[in-house]
Design a protein around this motif. Sequence first.
Motif, PDB file in Angstrom:
ATOM      1  N   VAL A  39      14.288 -17.327 -29.391  1.00 15.42           N
ATOM      2  CA  VAL A  39      15.166 -18.345 -30.339  1.00 15.42           C
ATOM      3  C   VAL A  39      14.695 -18.845 -31.508  1.00 15.42           C
ATOM      4  CG1 VAL A  39      16.058 -20.823 -30.157  1.00 15.42           C
ATOM      5  CG2 VAL A  39      15.783 -19.626 -28.119  1.00 15.42           C
ATOM      6  N   SER A  40      13.427 -18.715 -31.702  1.00 12.71           N
ATOM      7  CA  SER A  40      12.950 -19.078 -33.336  1.00 12.71           C
ATOM      8  C   SER A  40      13.439 -17.753 -34.203  1.00 12.71           C
ATOM      9  CB  SER A  40      11.482 -19.187 -33.275  1.00 12.71           C
ATOM     10  OG  SER A  40      11.077 -20.549 -32.576  1.00 12.71           O
ATOM     11  N   PHE A  41      13.247 -16.494 -33.603  1.00 13.07           N
ATOM     12  CA  PHE A  41      13.623 -15.469 -34.333  1.00 13.07           C
ATOM     13  C   PHE A  41      14.955 -15.531 -34.997  1.00 13.07           C
ATOM     14  CE2 PHE A  41      14.862 -11.080 -34.622  1.00 13.07           C
ATOM     15  CZ  PHE A  41      13.886 -10.475 -35.569  1.00 13.07           C
ATOM     16  N   TYR A  42      15.847 -16.137 -34.094  1.00 14.59           N
ATOM     17  CA  TYR A  42      17.183 -16.024 -34.377  1.00 14.59           C
ATOM     18  C   TYR A  42      17.718 -17.119 -35.308  1.00 14.59           C
ATOM     19  CZ  TYR A  42      17.757 -11.576 -32.239  1.00 14.59           C
ATOM     20  OH  TYR A  42      17.577 -10.102 -31.964  1.00 14.59           O
ATOM     21  N   THR A  43      16.959 -18.302 -35.115  1.00 13.60           N
ATOM     22  CA  THR A  43      17.463 -19.562 -35.635  1.00 13.60           C
ATOM     23  C   THR A  43      16.632 -19.934 -36.999  1.00 13.60           C
ATOM     24  OG1 THR A  43      15.958 -20.708 -34.440  1.00 13.60           O
ATOM     25  CG2 THR A  43      18.496 -20.306 -33.686  1.00 13.60           C
ATOM     26  N   ASP A  44      15.528 -19.473 -37.018  1.00 13.98           N
ATOM     27  CA  ASP A  44      14.447 -19.909 -38.137  1.00 13.98           C
ATOM     28  C   ASP A  44      15.230 -19.506 -39.631  1.00 13.98           C
ATOM     29  OD1 ASP A  44      12.921 -21.531 -36.740  1.00 13.98           O
ATOM     30  OD2 ASP A  44      11.102 -20.258 -36.861  1.00 13.98           O
ATOM     31  N   PRO A  45      15.517 -18.324 -39.720  1.00 15.49           N
ATOM     32  CA  PRO A  45      16.168 -17.797 -40.891  1.00 15.49           C
ATOM     33  C   PRO A  45      17.065 -18.866 -41.590  1.00 15.49           C
ATOM     34  CG  PRO A  45      15.828 -15.964 -39.590  1.00 15.49           C
ATOM     35  CD  PRO A  45      15.623 -17.158 -38.648  1.00 15.49           C
TER      36      PRO A  45
END
Length: 84
Positions: A39-45
Motif C-alpha cells: 500500500v505504501s509503495f502505491y500511495t506514498d508518491p
Amino acid sequence: MSLVYIIHTLFAAYTVLLFVRIVSSWFPAWQAHNLVRFVSFYTDPYLNLFRRLLPPLGGVLDISPILAFFVLRLMEMILLSIFS
C-alpha cells in the motif's frame, strides 16, 4: 461496463488504499507487513506531493492526507463530468 463505472471504481479503490496507509501509519509495528509495504509503495508518491506543500503541524500532525483526499475526489468529479 461503462467508463464512468470503471473510473469511479478505480478512485474508490485508491481511496481505500489511502485510508489503509493513513491508519497503518499510526501503528509502527505494522510497517514491516507486506500488505502495508504494498500500500505504501502505491500511495506514498501521491501523499508526498502534498507533504511537500503542507509540512506536519508542530512537527507531528500530518494534515496533508486531508488535501490528498480532497484533490483525489476533485479529480474524480472532473473525470466523471467529462465522461458522463
